[in-house]
Design an enzyme around this catalytic site. Structure first.
Site, short mmCIF file in Angstrom:
data_model
loop_
_atom_site.label_atom_id
_atom_site.label_comp_id
_atom_site.label_asym_id
_atom_site.label_seq_id
_atom_site.Cartn_x
_atom_site.Cartn_y
_atom_site.Cartn_z
N GLU B 87 -18.27 -68.93 -26.11
CA GLU B 87 -16.99 -68.95 -26.82
C GLU B 87 -16.23 -70.24 -26.51
OE1 GLU B 87 -14.82 -65.28 -26.14
OE2 GLU B 87 -16.17 -64.15 -27.44
N ARG B 141 -13.71 -68.60 -22.37
CA ARG B 141 -13.12 -69.22 -23.56
C ARG B 141 -12.73 -70.69 -23.41
NH1 ARG B 141 -11.57 -64.05 -23.39
NH2 ARG B 141 -12.98 -62.92 -24.73
N GLY B 207 -9.72 -56.63 -18.45
CA GLY B 207 -10.12 -55.38 -17.80
C GLY B 207 -9.38 -54.13 -18.27
N GLU B 209 -10.25 -52.15 -20.43
CA GLU B 209 -11.24 -51.09 -20.64
C GLU B 209 -11.61 -50.41 -19.31
OE1 GLU B 209 -11.16 -53.81 -22.86
OE2 GLU B 209 -10.29 -52.13 -23.96
N ASN B 293 -4.26 -54.26 -25.12
CA ASN B 293 -4.13 -52.84 -25.41
C ASN B 293 -3.82 -52.03 -24.16
OD1 ASN B 293 -7.04 -53.75 -25.00
ND2 ASN B 293 -7.22 -51.57 -24.55
N ASP B 335 -7.14 -49.44 -30.10
CA ASP B 335 -7.58 -50.61 -29.33
C ASP B 335 -7.31 -51.92 -30.08
OD1 ASP B 335 -8.77 -52.14 -27.23
OD2 ASP B 335 -10.63 -52.24 -28.37
#
Lengths: 94, 636
Positions: B87, B141, B207, B209, B293, B335
């Site tokens: 990326e 990134r 993180g 998730e 999120n 999300d």
């Protein structure tokens, strides 16, 4: 151009009213969540209680504090001597 | 005549230590951002993500234009030696290209006078366990560059998946300092590119998730000393709200909401990480980014608006205090991590008033334009008319009107929600053409079914709690799992799309626009493409070794314009291919949506550089860099 929200807009919706949650009925500015029809206002003690273990939930904060303390020692030695040492066990004692 | 650039003699560690000790650490003048602004004005350089602080990915160069773009050919290329998703985009400063790579995040410096020559490489040792807590491939990134001052030589800043932020000497690649920012033991990793403002380096977080409570941290670029840290949830002092926070828009919410929009201690594991991009306006002295999120994905387990996740922030770089925060997706149920690109522009609004603006295409399918001085909402348009979770955003209240039919909740399987969790726009860094006043956006066209389930929180373990199936949106080919992307040219003031085209797969990596009237982007099926910025007509493309999830960049070297792009498929859309998964609900639901990807690309990793007719230092002088037998006593 601002629209000042009227008090009526912030009126708490009568409990039990079977209307769907569309996000526009606010109890206060920036606080517009409502339970969906048939779902509880608070989940503690319900079938949806996440039962979070306080020990688990506090682990992130403890980890951040420990990292910050280690970094502070690295920075202090770096600033004092101009030598950067990552491994704390190799930083000479004061 | 054989030309060599010679090996850069890396000074010994001891010599470096002595040198830095002699320099001392007195506070220098905070002119670094001015230096970066100056460097960015020169088309020879690309000194930060987004090219300059406006984050427009726009180049004033015209050598490559609508006429000449058909003659673009590869000039040279470089393999990073690793697979997984590549990326971001390389940086170019003067005669050097700085290349970053996925885990283990080795950094390379290439000599633009002789690109076959690696000036230095810095390969960190990382705990391989870090890979296990990366939600969506082991991507990174990008790098940041600090131009140096009278005391300290220029630096390259790098984040590592294992949570470290590291400063490297830009000339030698030697590590200057390395600090712990994120702890993989609690599921906290780093994929975001660092960002330099003044003499500070900003570092985000990943993180959500795994239930990680998000934060952004500023470090002294010279010493690694932490200056401040601002969280997305919790008490106001943790969130760092200025005394006048949201005074211009009190209806956005002001004090106490980081606690009062959560039940109990849920905010401590509430997500809101920032792993996207930054922008900065030196005249307003605010930097801009979006928080991600809330955790978990199961909305029923976290009643409330869950502030300040999903928020567009304007913060002071010196102390991190927030002047404004606008929450795009209160109480997320899909999300729609709100971390996407922030592009700055100065335009007249509908009333003819000149405004300093910020435009932000969000995961939730809305492209937001705010006044970047105070957070006023100027426009909020659907990226595509198939967005259905909301009927639209009320500009006066700032509230999205939800369509309850497309919400998610326990004991219910929601179907046909658009966008999907992958969003109608994801991590791609887009571009803005200030002449045409158009944003060129790489769009996803993916919808989903979603069913939450209850799960406990254990620090370091995944904390998602939802099963997803994803597939093409209504304009794609659902039967054959194709037609998952779009490219669009958007006017933020009128809300009109100048042009739009469908793509086989999601346009994941972002775009780059140039004054030559050409917009570039890479595709997951392995092409770099150039479209006419006025019409969207496809003018040129080239088949790269692998799919693209980064954005193109351009620089001038020896008077010649080059266009560079990473190849190496991966990221969230590539997890099925990268990790060889077959269950369509695996990879957080992306495996099914991208099941056809493997028919078009395989893994790779590298940089491909293009120029008109493929001209390069090697076409200028075929003998450049050749090995030459040295006679005894002969000097090079």
């Amino acid at each position: 151009m601002k629209t000042i929200l009227t008090a009526a807009a912030f009126a708490v919706i009568a409990a039990g009213a079977a209307h769907a949650y569309d996000g526009t009925n606010c109890r206060a500015p920036g606080n517009c969540w409502e339970p969906k029809p048939g779902y509880p206002e608070r989940i503690e003690g319900t079938e949806f209680d996440p039962l979070h273990d306080p020990k688990e939930v506090s682990k992130q904060g403890e980890s951040l504090q420990a990292m910050d303390e280690r970094n502070a020692k690295r920075v202090a030695h770096f600033k004092k001597t101009g030598e950067f040492i990552y491994d704390l066990s190799k930083i000479p004692a004061e | 005549m054989i030309r060599h650039t010679g090996l850069a003699g890396a000074p010994s560690r001891l010599a470096l230590i002595v040198a830095t000790a002699a320099m001392g650490f007195t506070a220098g003048p905070a002119l670094s951002n001015d230096k970066l602004v100056e460097l960015a004005k020169d088309p020879a350089n690309w000194v930060m993500t987004g090219r300059d602080y406006n984050a427009q990915n726009y180049s004033p160069m015209t050598e490559v234009n609508k006429e000449t773009v058909k003659r673009l050919r590869p000039a040279w290329s470089f393999s990073t030696g690793v697979l997984n998703g590549h990326e971001g985009t390389p940086l170019v400063v003067g005669d050097v290209m700085y290349v970053h790579a996925p885990f283990p995040n080795t950094t390379f410096a290439l000599d633009l006078n002789e690109p076959g020559h690696i000036l230095w490489q810095n390969k960190p040792k990382q705990n391989p366990t870090a890979r296990a807590v990366a939600c969506c491939d082991v991507v990174n990134r990008g790098l940041a560059y600090w131009p140096g001052d009278s005391e300290v030589e220029p630096l390259i800043l790098r984040t590592q998946l294992d949570g470290h932020i590291v400063a490297l000497d830009a000339k030698t690649g030697e590590t200057r300092w390395s600090m712990e920012n994120s702890d993989i033991k609690v599921g906290s990793t780093l994929t975001i590119a660092p960002y330099v403002v003044k003499d500070l380096v900003l570092v985000g977080s990943s993180g959500a998730e795994l239930g990680v409570r998000g934060y952004v941290t500023a470090y002294d670029v010279k010493t690694g000393e932490q200056k401040w840290r601002a969280f997305s949830t919790g008490p106001d002092e943790d969130v760092r709200l200025a005394a006048d926070f949201n005074d211009a828009n009190p209806h956005y919410g002001q004090k106490g909401l980081g606690l009062s929009t959560w039940e109990g201690d849920a905010w401590k594991i509430g997500g809101g990480t920032n792993w996207g991009w930054y922008a900065y306006d030196p005249t307003v002295d605010l930097f801009y980014y979006g928080s991600g999120n809330p955790a978990p994905w199961n909305e029923t387990m976290r009643p409330g608006d869950n502030k300040w996740t999903m928020t567009i922030w304007g913060r002071k770089p010196e102390d991190g205090m927030a002047k404004f925060g606008y929450q795009k997706t209160p109480h997320d149920e899909w999300d729609y991590a709100g971390v996407n690109v922030m592009m700055l522009s100065d335009q007249k609004d509908k009333d003819g008033k000149e405004r300093k603006l910020l435009t932000h295409p969000d995961r939730n399918g809305i492209v937001y334009t705010l006044d970047r001085t105070n957070g006023d909402l100027v426009s909020a348009d659907k990226i595509d008319d198939t967005v259905n979770w909301t009927t639209g955003v009320q500009l006066d209240t700032g509230l999205p009107v939800r369509d309850p039919e497309f919400g998610t909740r326990m004991d219910h399987k929601a179907t046909d929600i658009c966008p999907s969790a992958m969003g109608y726009h994801n991590q791609g860094h887009d571009s803005y053409d200030p002449e045409r006043r158009l944003f060129f956006m790489g769009i996803n066209h993916i919808c989903m079914d979603w069913e939450p389930f209850m799960l406990p929180y254990r620090a370091g373990q995944f904390f998602v709690g939802a099963t997803l199936s994803m597939y093409p949106g209504p304009k794609g080919d659902r039967e054959n799992a194709l037609g998952l992307g779009q490219m669009k040219a958007y006017d933020a003031i009128t809300g009109a799309f100048k042009w739009e085209v469908m793509e086989r797969f999601a346009v994941w990596g972002g775009t780059m626009a140039t004054a030559g009237g050409v917009t570039f982007y890479g595709t997951l099926d392995g092409f770099i493409k150039a479209r006419d910025s006025d019409t969207g007509d496809l003018l040129w493309k080239y088949k790269l070794p692998s799919g693209v999830i980064g954005h193109p960049m351009t620089y001038q070297h020896d008077g010649r314009q080059y266009v560079a792009i990473y190849y190496g498929v991966g990221g969230w859309p590539g997890v099925g291919l990268v990790f060889d998964l077959a269950d369509p609900t695996a990879g957080l639901g992306s495996v099914g949506a991208f099941r056809r990807l493997q028919e078009f690309t395989q893994q790779g990793g590298g940089v491909m550089v293009f120029s008109i007719d493929g001209q390069s230092p090697y076409s200028d002088d075929v003998h450049l860099g050749e090995y030459e037998v040295i006679q005894p006593g002969q000097k090079l």
